[in-house]
Design an enzyme around this catalytic site. Structure first.
Site, PDB file in Angstrom:
ATOM      1  N   GLN A   1      32.258  13.384  13.930  1.00  0.00           N
ATOM      2  CA  GLN A   1      32.128  15.174  14.354  1.00  0.00           C
ATOM      3  C   GLN A   1      31.133  15.613  13.358  1.00  0.00           C
ATOM      4  O   GLN A   1      31.878  16.435  13.038  1.00  0.00           O
ATOM      5  CB  GLN A   1      33.220  15.671  15.519  1.00  0.00           C
ATOM      6  CG  GLN A   1      32.797  16.167  16.555  1.00  0.00           C
ATOM      7  CD  GLN A   1      33.321  17.208  17.506  1.00  0.00           C
ATOM      8  OE1 GLN A   1      34.327  17.267  17.534  1.00  0.00           O
ATOM      9  NE2 GLN A   1      32.891  18.842  18.346  1.00  0.00           N
ATOM     10  N   SER A   2      29.775  15.860  14.293  1.00  0.00           N
ATOM     11  CA  SER A   2      29.333  16.578  13.287  1.00  0.00           C
ATOM     12  C   SER A   2      28.572  17.925  14.056  1.00  0.00           C
ATOM     13  O   SER A   2      27.908  18.699  13.603  1.00  0.00           O
ATOM     14  CB  SER A   2      28.102  15.728  12.608  1.00  0.00           C
ATOM     15  OG  SER A   2      27.426  15.380  13.451  1.00  0.00           O
TER      16      SER A   2
ATOM     17  N   HIS B   1      29.765  16.947  23.524  1.00  0.00           N
ATOM     18  CA  HIS B   1      28.968  16.073  23.933  1.00  0.00           C
ATOM     19  C   HIS B   1      29.602  14.828  24.363  1.00  0.00           C
ATOM     20  O   HIS B   1      30.498  13.914  23.543  1.00  0.00           O
ATOM     21  CB  HIS B   1      27.630  15.933  22.958  1.00  0.00           C
ATOM     22  CG  HIS B   1      28.009  16.048  21.405  1.00  0.00           C
ATOM     23  ND1 HIS B   1      28.639  16.790  20.525  1.00  0.00           N
ATOM     24  CD2 HIS B   1      28.191  14.657  20.724  1.00  0.00           C
ATOM     25  CE1 HIS B   1      28.981  16.074  19.226  1.00  0.00           C
ATOM     26  NE2 HIS B   1      29.070  15.342  19.514  1.00  0.00           N
TER      27      HIS B   1
HETATM   28  P1  AMP Z   1      28.038  13.814  16.451  1.00  0.00           P
HETATM   29  O1  AMP Z   1      28.305  13.267  15.235  1.00  0.00           O
HETATM   30  O2  AMP Z   1      29.280  13.120  17.657  1.00  0.00           O
HETATM   31  O3  AMP Z   1      28.785  15.408  16.348  1.00  0.00           O
HETATM   32  O4  AMP Z   1      26.549  13.603  17.180  1.00  0.00           O
HETATM   33  C1  AMP Z   1      26.077  14.433  17.133  1.00  0.00           C
HETATM   34  C2  AMP Z   1      24.723  14.491  17.567  1.00  0.00           C
HETATM   35  O5  AMP Z   1      23.747  14.774  18.077  1.00  0.00           O
HETATM   36  C3  AMP Z   1      24.097  13.105  16.557  1.00  0.00           C
HETATM   37  O6  AMP Z   1      23.800  11.553  16.769  1.00  0.00           O
HETATM   38  C4  AMP Z   1      22.565  13.208  16.104  1.00  0.00           C
HETATM   39  O7  AMP Z   1      21.339  13.163  16.011  1.00  0.00           O
HETATM   40  C5  AMP Z   1      22.824  14.233  17.702  1.00  0.00           C
HETATM   41  N1  AMP Z   1      21.623  15.534  17.176  1.00  0.00           N
HETATM   42  C6  AMP Z   1      22.059  16.639  16.141  1.00  0.00           C
HETATM   43  N2  AMP Z   1      20.901  17.240  16.339  1.00  0.00           N
HETATM   44  C7  AMP Z   1      19.957  17.037  17.531  1.00  0.00           C
HETATM   45  C8  AMP Z   1      18.689  17.546  18.600  1.00  0.00           C
HETATM   46  N3  AMP Z   1      18.354  18.227  17.498  1.00  0.00           N
HETATM   47  N4  AMP Z   1      18.344  17.372  19.164  1.00  0.00           N
HETATM   48  C9  AMP Z   1      19.119  16.161  19.687  1.00  0.00           C
HETATM   49  N5  AMP Z   1      19.850  15.170  19.150  1.00  0.00           N
HETATM   50  C10 AMP Z   1      20.436  16.040  18.436  1.00  0.00           C
END
Ligand code: AMP
Ligand code: ZN
Length: 115
Positions: free
Chosen positions: A95-96, A101
């Site tokens: 989770q980043s 989500h």
């Molecule tokens: P997670 O690593 O499960 O927290 O997923 C975060 C997701 O958010 C990643 O797949 C990123 O590519 C996506 N993400 C980050 N910033 C944005 C943004 N500004 N618009 C759309 N997606 C994003």
């Protein structure tokens, strides 16, 4: 609104995103760094850090997020071929972004077990 949270900013139109669904409490948009031909994120407008922060009162919201995800899978024609939904929670899962989500991934064959 959690200041500094990129998904809160997308919800409030302070940051651009390719939105494909909006309601009063849920939005969906294309992932900026897609990991499959279809990669959509479905989020609550309200800042919930992740599933660990959700409780019984969020059951309807999270259920409706899943229904929206299914509708988008059908709309983007990945329902018949198949798709995967992922909710990464905390560090080991990768989770980043600390705003709940659902990842909707499809348009290619997926590996199992996931990496
Ligand atoms: P997670 O690593 O499960 O927290 O997923 C975060 C997701 O958010 C990643 O797949 C990123 O590519 C996506 N993400 C980050 N910033 C944005 C943004 N500004 N618009 C759309 N997606 C994003
Ligand atoms: Zn947020």
């Amino acid at each position: 609104m959690n200041t500094g949270c990129v998904f809160c900013k997308i919800s409030e139109d302070k940051i651009q995103a390719r939105k494909i669904y909006q309601s009063n409490d849920i939005i969906a948009f294309h992932d900026i760094n897609p990991q499959a031909p279809v990669h959509v994120l479905v989020i609550p407008r309200r800042h919930i850090r992740n599933l660990l922060e959700a409780d019984e009162q969020d059951a309807s919201l999270i259920g409706r997020m899943l229904i929206v995800t299914t509708q988008i899978a059908k709309q983007l024609n990945i329902a018949e071929s198949g798709y995967r939904i992922v909710i990464n929670t905390n560090r080991n899962a990768g989770q980043s972004i600390d705003h709940l989500h659902i990842h909707l991934l499809g348009g290619r064959a997926m590996q199992w077990p996931p990496g």
